[in-house]
Design a protein around this motif. Sequence first.
Motif, PDB file in Angstrom:
ATOM      1  N   UNK A  44      14.679  16.590  26.503  1.00  0.00           N
ATOM      2  CA  UNK A  44      14.595  17.692  27.473  1.00  0.00           C
ATOM      3  C   UNK A  44      13.374  17.543  28.376  1.00  0.00           C
ATOM      4  N   UNK A  62      20.203  21.307  31.763  1.00  0.00           N
ATOM      5  CA  UNK A  62      20.409  20.476  30.570  1.00  0.00           C
ATOM      6  C   UNK A  62      21.717  19.705  30.708  1.00  0.00           C
ATOM      7  N   UNK A  63      22.734  20.391  31.184  1.00  0.00           N
ATOM      8  CA  UNK A  63      24.021  19.751  31.481  1.00  0.00           C
ATOM      9  C   UNK A  63      24.603  20.500  32.676  1.00  0.00           C
ATOM     10  N   UNK A  75      24.693  24.227  30.971  1.00  0.00           N
ATOM     11  CA  UNK A  75      23.648  24.641  30.039  1.00  0.00           C
ATOM     12  C   UNK A  75      22.311  24.463  30.745  1.00  0.00           C
ATOM     13  N   UNK A  77      17.922  25.338  30.644  1.00  0.00           N
ATOM     14  CA  UNK A  77      16.769  25.824  29.902  1.00  0.00           C
ATOM     15  C   UNK A  77      15.810  26.382  30.934  1.00  0.00           C
ATOM     16  N   UNK A  98      20.008  32.434  24.617  1.00  0.00           N
ATOM     17  CA  UNK A  98      19.306  32.322  23.324  1.00  0.00           C
ATOM     18  C   UNK A  98      17.819  32.241  23.645  1.00  0.00           C
ATOM     19  N   UNK A 100      14.303  31.125  22.786  1.00  0.00           N
ATOM     20  CA  UNK A 100      13.631  30.158  21.918  1.00  0.00           C
ATOM     21  C   UNK A 100      12.206  30.592  21.590  1.00  0.00           C
ATOM     22  N   UNK A 153      17.509  29.362  26.402  1.00  0.00           N
ATOM     23  CA  UNK A 153      18.665  28.523  26.717  1.00  0.00           C
ATOM     24  C   UNK A 153      19.711  29.445  27.318  1.00  0.00           C
ATOM     25  N   UNK A 155      23.670  29.620  28.924  1.00  0.00           N
ATOM     26  CA  UNK A 155      24.958  28.934  29.053  1.00  0.00           C
ATOM     27  C   UNK A 155      25.844  29.757  29.976  1.00  0.00           C
TER      28      UNK A 155
ATOM     29  N   UNK B  73      33.578  30.230  27.197  1.00  0.00           N
ATOM     30  CA  UNK B  73      32.578  29.428  26.489  1.00  0.00           C
ATOM     31  C   UNK B  73      32.387  29.984  25.077  1.00  0.00           C
ATOM     32  N   UNK B  75      29.281  29.557  21.957  1.00  0.00           N
ATOM     33  CA  UNK B  75      27.983  29.003  21.612  1.00  0.00           C
ATOM     34  C   UNK B  75      27.838  29.093  20.095  1.00  0.00           C
ATOM     35  N   UNK B  96      28.361  20.358  24.654  1.00  0.00           N
ATOM     36  CA  UNK B  96      26.955  19.990  24.869  1.00  0.00           C
ATOM     37  C   UNK B  96      26.169  20.341  23.607  1.00  0.00           C
ATOM     38  N   UNK B  98      22.207  20.635  21.896  1.00  0.00           N
ATOM     39  CA  UNK B  98      20.752  20.615  21.991  1.00  0.00           C
ATOM     40  C   UNK B  98      20.215  20.559  20.566  1.00  0.00           C
ATOM     41  N   UNK B 128      14.456  18.348  20.446  1.00  0.00           N
ATOM     42  CA  UNK B 128      14.389  18.507  21.905  1.00  0.00           C
ATOM     43  C   UNK B 128      15.192  17.451  22.650  1.00  0.00           C
ATOM     44  N   UNK B 129      16.147  16.847  21.962  1.00  0.00           N
ATOM     45  CA  UNK B 129      17.066  15.955  22.664  1.00  0.00           C
ATOM     46  C   UNK B 129      18.363  16.702  22.941  1.00  0.00           C
ATOM     47  N   UNK B 130      19.127  16.184  23.878  1.00  0.00           N
ATOM     48  CA  UNK B 130      20.389  16.809  24.264  1.00  0.00           C
ATOM     49  C   UNK B 130      21.395  15.738  24.627  1.00  0.00           C
ATOM     50  N   UNK B 132      25.789  15.203  25.950  1.00  0.00           N
ATOM     51  CA  UNK B 132      27.103  15.721  26.330  1.00  0.00           C
ATOM     52  C   UNK B 132      28.148  14.837  25.663  1.00  0.00           C
ATOM     53  N   UNK B 155      27.526  23.999  22.485  1.00  0.00           N
ATOM     54  CA  UNK B 155      28.263  24.809  23.463  1.00  0.00           C
ATOM     55  C   UNK B 155      29.585  24.119  23.742  1.00  0.00           C
TER      56      UNK B 155
END
Lengths: 226, 226
Positions: A44, A62-63, A75, A77, A98, A100, A153, A155, B73, B75, B96, B98, B128-130, B132, B155
């Motif tokens: 991120x 994020x996407x 998505x 942040x 959401x 964080x 986050x 969406x 959607x 989540x 997606x 996270x 903290x990676x994401x 798709x 998501x």
Amino acid sequence: MVVLTSGLLWKISIFVLFCVLSRSQADESSKCHSNKSPCVVRHLGELVQENYGRPGLSHIFVAGANDDGMKEIEVWMATYAPGSGTPNHRHNCEEVFIVLMGGGTLFLAPASNASFPGRPQMFSIYPNSTFIVPVNSVHQVRNTMGLEDLQVVIVISRPPMKAYVYKDWTTTHDEAVYHFPYFEKKLPATSYPISETDSAIPITSRMDDLQELVIDVDQTYSDELR
Amino acid sequence: MVVLTSGLLWKISIFVLFCVLSRSQADESSKCHSNKSPCVVRHLGELVQENYGRPGLSHIFVAGANDDGMKEIEVWMATYAPGSGTPNHRHNCEEVFIVLMGGGTLFLAPASNASFPGRPQMFSIYPNSTFIVPVNSVHQVRNTMGLEDLQVVIVISRPPMKAYVYKDWTTTHDEAVYHFPYFEKKLPATSYPISETDSAIPITSRMDDLQELVIDVDQTYSDELR
């Protein structure tokens, strides 16, 4: 002088083959720790942050529809500095938050037949909380904590977002300004009452037909966030 | 003995009025710290956690089609204990991830015209990676760290999810089992190779037409996660 015996040549060949195989195998993950090309897994912190002319905002796709080809969901942040937040706005897509870290207040105008949103309901938001914004409800999320960034986050469905932005809670639905794209580089500053000194809930004559609450807005913040 | 003078009565009336007004104002937020009724803002810790018969899984519908009326959607928040993960599966909705904490591996079968997914690509995932998941790609997310829970926000579009589940990477697309709802209470255990001793990537004769990699799978986990 090194004599290249057949045994040594054999060992060198094995070593070179091992290096080539290791490298080709590692590429899949190693290339995804760089921000130079589209990667499957991304950090991120490597993604582009923008504020779109809104003080206190840090926004990351994020996407996203534009850069990632998302067609049905986006998505984000977002980080809001103390006092900052979203504009008052509504949209006809679904939206989920959401939290964080940090806290603040969700302002949510109750559905009504009035020509303007009117006095919103206020809900405390806090770390590890979540909420759904009802479709077409006028709402605003603000960091009302005054000490810490609010990081969420978000969406949404049906990207990219199209939104009607309200100057304040007495702006009529007809006066609300349509924004597409929603994340423009520059929007009229008056559309975003995001400083701490701005009143999120101005009381004007348009409010006269709504039930008045006797409690001061700032006091309500304190009560909620206690 | 207390004499109820008109002044005292007046003060009592003011106090009672204040209490009534305070309570009606506080209800908006206080009712949303309970899990007894639908609330606008909810704490993630109050939401129902299920494992749907999958050892090591804790799944929460943060915003769901069934309970929250989401149409576009959904989540989720999922926690995978070391060694556990999703089944091998595919779906025609967008998705997606996270990663909030922990780490693991994303297994992603490259698109091909083969009749089965074949050997997947492997990508490290980390806090903290994401990422798709491409629509209709066969994939699996596993906690391959062995030390810490893997916690992710997921998501999806077009809820509730319908998915084709593969026993392993050599299961043909025709053999994959359609699951709707995807989160059933009990699914055949064989559909979920989620224990640490299961091989996520069995090598069978069906793999013969794919390029063989000389590196051992477990070694690759270690290399990736180093």
